[in-house]
Design an enzyme around this catalytic site. Structure first.
Site, PDB file in Angstrom:
ATOM      1  N   GLU A  66      24.332   5.047  18.279  1.00  0.00           N
ATOM      2  CA  GLU A  66      24.883   6.053  17.371  1.00  0.00           C
ATOM      3  C   GLU A  66      24.845   7.430  18.005  1.00  0.00           C
ATOM      4  O   GLU A  66      23.805   7.825  18.543  1.00  0.00           O
ATOM      5  CB  GLU A  66      24.092   6.053  16.057  1.00  0.00           C
ATOM      6  CG  GLU A  66      24.221   4.750  15.300  1.00  0.00           C
ATOM      7  CD  GLU A  66      23.512   4.770  13.946  1.00  0.00           C
ATOM      8  OE1 GLU A  66      22.870   5.793  13.616  1.00  0.00           O
ATOM      9  OE2 GLU A  66      23.600   3.765  13.227  1.00  0.00           O
TER      10      GLU A  66
ATOM     11  N   ARG B 176      19.830  -1.190   9.881  1.00  0.00           N
ATOM     12  CA  ARG B 176      19.736  -0.683  11.249  1.00  0.00           C
ATOM     13  C   ARG B 176      20.744  -1.426  12.114  1.00  0.00           C
ATOM     14  O   ARG B 176      20.887  -2.653  12.012  1.00  0.00           O
ATOM     15  CB  ARG B 176      18.322  -0.874  11.815  1.00  0.00           C
ATOM     16  CG  ARG B 176      17.330   0.185  11.347  1.00  0.00           C
ATOM     17  CD  ARG B 176      17.670   1.552  11.926  1.00  0.00           C
ATOM     18  NE  ARG B 176      16.709   2.582  11.561  1.00  0.00           N
ATOM     19  CZ  ARG B 176      16.841   3.388  10.522  1.00  0.00           C
ATOM     20  NH1 ARG B 176      17.865   3.254   9.695  1.00  0.00           N
ATOM     21  NH2 ARG B 176      15.949   4.330  10.279  1.00  0.00           N
TER      22      ARG B 176
ATOM     23  N   ARG C  46      12.648  -2.041  -1.362  1.00  0.00           N
ATOM     24  CA  ARG C  46      13.150  -1.281  -2.503  1.00  0.00           C
ATOM     25  C   ARG C  46      14.674  -1.355  -2.598  1.00  0.00           C
ATOM     26  O   ARG C  46      15.241  -1.534  -3.681  1.00  0.00           O
ATOM     27  CB  ARG C  46      12.724   0.186  -2.387  1.00  0.00           C
ATOM     28  CG  ARG C  46      11.236   0.450  -2.522  1.00  0.00           C
ATOM     29  CD  ARG C  46      10.968   1.935  -2.343  1.00  0.00           C
ATOM     30  NE  ARG C  46       9.576   2.309  -2.532  1.00  0.00           N
ATOM     31  CZ  ARG C  46       8.672   2.332  -1.566  1.00  0.00           C
ATOM     32  NH1 ARG C  46       9.028   2.001  -0.330  1.00  0.00           N
ATOM     33  NH2 ARG C  46       7.433   2.698  -1.813  1.00  0.00           N
TER      34      ARG C  46
ATOM     35  N   ASP D 120      13.692 -13.732   2.726  1.00  0.00           N
ATOM     36  CA  ASP D 120      12.637 -12.769   3.055  1.00  0.00           C
ATOM     37  C   ASP D 120      11.378 -13.579   3.336  1.00  0.00           C
ATOM     38  O   ASP D 120      10.814 -14.196   2.424  1.00  0.00           O
ATOM     39  CB  ASP D 120      12.407 -11.794   1.898  1.00  0.00           C
ATOM     40  CG  ASP D 120      11.492 -10.634   2.303  1.00  0.00           C
ATOM     41  OD1 ASP D 120      10.543 -10.877   3.073  1.00  0.00           O
ATOM     42  OD2 ASP D 120      11.728  -9.504   1.854  1.00  0.00           O
TER      43      ASP D 120
ATOM     44  N   HIS E 198      26.872   6.507   9.100  1.00  0.00           N
ATOM     45  CA  HIS E 198      25.433   6.534   8.800  1.00  0.00           C
ATOM     46  C   HIS E 198      25.132   7.578   7.720  1.00  0.00           C
ATOM     47  O   HIS E 198      24.256   8.432   7.883  1.00  0.00           O
ATOM     48  CB  HIS E 198      24.615   6.829  10.066  1.00  0.00           C
ATOM     49  CG  HIS E 198      23.185   6.355   9.964  1.00  0.00           C
ATOM     50  ND1 HIS E 198      22.473   5.883  11.028  1.00  0.00           N
ATOM     51  CD2 HIS E 198      22.327   6.284   8.896  1.00  0.00           C
ATOM     52  CE1 HIS E 198      21.249   5.544  10.647  1.00  0.00           C
ATOM     53  NE2 HIS E 198      21.149   5.766   9.348  1.00  0.00           N
ATOM     54  N   ILE E 199      25.838   7.456   6.608  1.00  0.00           N
ATOM     55  CA  ILE E 199      25.666   8.419   5.521  1.00  0.00           C
ATOM     56  C   ILE E 199      25.243   7.741   4.219  1.00  0.00           C
ATOM     57  O   ILE E 199      25.244   8.383   3.169  1.00  0.00           O
ATOM     58  CB  ILE E 199      26.948   9.258   5.297  1.00  0.00           C
ATOM     59  CG1 ILE E 199      28.207   8.385   5.197  1.00  0.00           C
ATOM     60  CG2 ILE E 199      27.117  10.264   6.413  1.00  0.00           C
ATOM     61  CD1 ILE E 199      28.494   7.848   3.842  1.00  0.00           C
ATOM     62  N   ALA E 200      24.862   6.468   4.290  1.00  0.00           N
ATOM     63  CA  ALA E 200      24.461   5.766   3.063  1.00  0.00           C
ATOM     64  C   ALA E 200      23.274   6.441   2.384  1.00  0.00           C
ATOM     65  O   ALA E 200      23.133   6.380   1.165  1.00  0.00           O
ATOM     66  CB  ALA E 200      24.124   4.308   3.370  1.00  0.00           C
TER      67      ALA E 200
ATOM     68  N   ASP F   4      27.410   0.732   8.062  1.00  0.00           N
ATOM     69  CA  ASP F   4      27.069   2.153   8.031  1.00  0.00           C
ATOM     70  C   ASP F   4      26.200   2.523   9.222  1.00  0.00           C
ATOM     71  O   ASP F   4      25.881   3.692   9.417  1.00  0.00           O
ATOM     72  CB  ASP F   4      26.333   2.505   6.733  1.00  0.00           C
ATOM     73  CG  ASP F   4      26.103   4.006   6.588  1.00  0.00           C
ATOM     74  OD1 ASP F   4      27.102   4.761   6.621  1.00  0.00           O
ATOM     75  OD2 ASP F   4      24.938   4.423   6.469  1.00  0.00           O
TER      76      ASP F   4
END
Length: 318
Positions: A263, A234, A154, A174, A282-284, A258
């Site tokens: 972490e 990730r 997505r 992909d 890590h706020i996306a 991000d």
């Protein structure tokens, strides 16, 4: 009375879930911990477990004899031992249908900023350099670059649909996709072709055994155009030691991340102060709307599962 334990209590400060649980015969308890094994006695009789980034190991699963469902606060489930859960017939539920726009927007912001070299320009301004482009060359028009997208879920597809109207040339890797499933103007290629031909590479694949450290020294050596690399997926998809070396020697021109291997990263991590990198925390995934949607969807799905109702996002099958 069935019981659900929610770890990562700091993520649930507005207590919206309490209102949802209050409509059921399910008791919710909130905990903050680094290692769930520290709470194994308190969790011993829970029917459901909701986690953020806490590790749900095979040992923890083995010691929670009443556990029926694990809810993951987000999309990825790499912190949950799926094999152990499946063997125990414990459902693992995630929320893949939230924050698509937010993460895609974060990635596109990184792509545009990396192309315009905004971070480097800002650093030069702070050094007193004004009106000079010598140290920023080359900067290309966005319609003249080639953007490589790795993974077309997505979020990857949302990035593609956002960048296409700008005239950007887009390559996609992909292994589960066919060319006919892509929009006109987007070309499916091998990973090697993408590495060789891209000016910017944006990663949108899940973390699996196949993708872990897939961006390593060998991959970076295949790049030809000194691309910038974007990762909002990730952290362990990129081998950070190899990325730092690639930035230092110029194989990779810039990194916008991000997510990190570990972490939060240690304060002295080389990428945090690297002149060719920017790291956000890590706020996306976040917007006011996505946070509410995530909480409500996850809690309602855990409740539905415990009540025997169908749930749309069970990750494992048994």
């Amino acid at each position: 009375m069935r019981k659900v334990a929610i770890l990562g209590a700091e993520l649930f400060e507005d207590q919206r879930e309490l209102a949802l649980f209050g409509l059921t015969d399910i008791e919710a308890t909130y905990y903050t911990c680094k290692d769930p094994l520290e709470l194994v006695e308190q969790l011993s009789d829970v029917d459901g477990l909701i986690v953020n980034l806490e590790k749900v190991t095979s040992e923890l699963i083995a010691r929670l004899g009443n556990l029926k469902v694990i809810g993951r606060y987000g999309v990825g489930v790499d912190n949950v031992n799926l094999k152990a859960a499946t063997e125990r017939h414990i459902a693992v539920i995630n929320v893949p249908d939230y924050c698509v726009d937010e993460v895609a927007e974060h990635a596109v912001s990184f792509i545009l900023a990396a192309n315009r070299k905004l971070f480097s320009s800002s650093a030069l301004t702070k050094q007193g350099v004004w009106g000079k482009v010598k140290d920023l060359k080359p900067i290309q028009s966005i319609k003249d670059i080639t953007l490589g997208i790795v993974g077309t879920g997505r979020i990857g597809m949302k990035v593609i649909s956002t960048m296409l109207p700008m005239g950007t040339q887009i390559l996609v890797y992909d292994p589960y996709l066919k060319q006919e499933n892509l929009p006109q103007g987007v070309t499916l290629v091998s990973l090697d072709q993408l590495l060789e031909s891209s000016d910017i590479i944006s990663i949108h694949c899940p973390l699996t055994e196949q993708t872990r450290y897939s961006f390593n020294a060998e991959a970076f050596q295949k790049t030809k155009r000194k691309p910038a690399i974007i990762n909002v997926s990730r952290g362990p998809i990129i081998q950070e030691s190899a990325l730092i070396e690639a930035l230092d020697i110029g194989t990779i021109s810039f990194a916008a991340l991000d997510v990190m291997e570990i972490e939060p990263p240690p304060a002295d991590h080389p990428l945090l102060n690297h002149p060719k990198a920017i790291v956000t925390n890590h706020i996306a995934w976040y917007s006011l709307q996505s946070e509410i949607k995530l909480r409500d969807l996850l809690v309602s799905r855990v409740i539905d599962y415990l009540n025997g109702e169908p749930v749309p996002s069970i990750v494992n099958k048994f």
